[in-house]
Design an enzyme around this catalytic site. Structure first.
Site, mmCIF file in Angstrom:
data_model
loop_
_atom_site.group_PDB
_atom_site.id
_atom_site.type_symbol
_atom_site.label_atom_id
_atom_site.label_comp_id
_atom_site.label_asym_id
_atom_site.label_seq_id
_atom_site.Cartn_x
_atom_site.Cartn_y
_atom_site.Cartn_z
ATOM 1 N N VAL A 129 -5.415 -10.890 -12.999
ATOM 2 C CA VAL A 129 -5.466 -11.282 -11.624
ATOM 3 C C VAL A 129 -6.528 -10.618 -10.675
ATOM 4 C CG1 VAL A 129 -2.790 -11.469 -11.275
ATOM 5 C CG2 VAL A 129 -3.898 -9.237 -11.072
ATOM 6 N N TYR A 169 -3.513 5.047 -4.669
ATOM 7 C CA TYR A 169 -2.071 4.594 -4.542
ATOM 8 C C TYR A 169 -1.721 4.354 -3.241
ATOM 9 C CZ TYR A 169 2.222 2.957 -6.913
ATOM 10 O OH TYR A 169 3.297 2.251 -7.213
ATOM 11 N N THR A 197 10.693 3.421 -15.333
ATOM 12 C CA THR A 197 9.861 2.416 -16.137
ATOM 13 C C THR A 197 8.927 3.173 -17.082
ATOM 14 O OG1 THR A 197 8.024 2.416 -14.477
ATOM 15 C CG2 THR A 197 9.790 0.684 -14.342
#
Length: 255
Positions: free
Chosen positions: A68, A161, A195
């Site tokens: 992407v 981030y 996750t």
């Protein structure tokens, strides 16, 4: 008529970072709600495996492994989706990274990794949104950006981030203004989610205890809980919601 349940039947959704973690849960959740879903990843085997879950839910899909951050590849992705599935109704910008090298105090951060985090987390989301715009404006679709609590508050030693996710929330609001009323654009801001990315935190008993004590819900979220919020924002249940950032953090940002 006001929708009484989140139904995306026969809509075409593209989910970047859609083969692992939160993204995989989003792909499954949208497919279970009736959408044809295209999970996007650079890794062909991940795309193939996740696409099969879409088919098991009765949905159509295409397999287009895509980086992407490559604008030409993104253009090819959406051209293929248009040709094979007839257009795009929902775009979920979920692809994201948080490289260790980009962590630290400002003077110690690896600037190359800082820029790479922005490239994946923010620039790529803009590229996908821009390229998908023609299709979305035609269909009157929806965009859901997966931000983070790092997009609404500051976090020590997480400058890349935090900057990228704050930028993504800002992009959500500005795009919502430009594309209203044809396209709704919203974001979700997950807190700590169970996750692979957070596995090191869970493996550190002291850190995990500290984080869960800081969270009123007392635990990390399951990926499906974030996916449910995405489904809501993508569906007609959120028909009068645009430019918003829905925080899904078990109360972490309330204190």
């Amino acid at each position: 008529m006001v929708a009484t349940e989140p139904d995306v039947t026969d809509q075409v959704a593209v989910v970047t970072g859609g083969t692992r973690g939160i993204g995989r849960a989003i792909t499954r959740t949208l497919a279970a709600a009736g959408a044809d879903v295209v999970p996007v990843s650079r890794t062909p085997t991940d795309v193939e495996e996740t696409a099969e879950t879409v088919r098991k839910h009765g949905g159509e899909t295409v397999e287009v492994p895509t980086d992407v951050t490559d604008s030409d590849a993104v253009s090819t992705l959406f051209e293929t989706v248009e040709d094979e599935l007839g257009g795009v109704d929902i775009l979920v910008n979920n692809a994201g990274i948080n490289p260790v090298e980009a962590m630290g105090t400002p003077e110690t951060v690896d600037t190359t990794e800082f820029r790479r985090a922005l490239e994946v987390n923010l620039d790529a989301a803009f590229t996908c949104t821009s390229v998908a715009g023609e299709h979305l404006l035609d269909s009157g679709g929806a965009v859901v950006n997966v931000a983070s609590t790092a997009g609404v508050v500051g976090i020590k030693r997480q400058h890349a981030y935090v900057a990228s996710k704050h930028g993504l929330v800002g992009l959500t609001k500005s795009t919502a203004l430009d594309w209203a009323p044809e396209v709704r654009v919203n974001a979700v801001a997950p807190g700590y989610v169970d996750t692979d990315m957070t596995a090191p935190l869970k493996a550190n008993d002291e850190m995990y205890e500290k984080l869960t004590e800081r969270t009123p819900a007392g635990r990390f979220a399951e990926p499906g809980e974030v996916a449910s919020a995405v489904l809501f924002l993508a569906s007609d249940m959120a028909s009068f919601v645009t430019g918003e950032c829905l925080v899904v953090d078990g109360g972490w940002t309330t204190q």
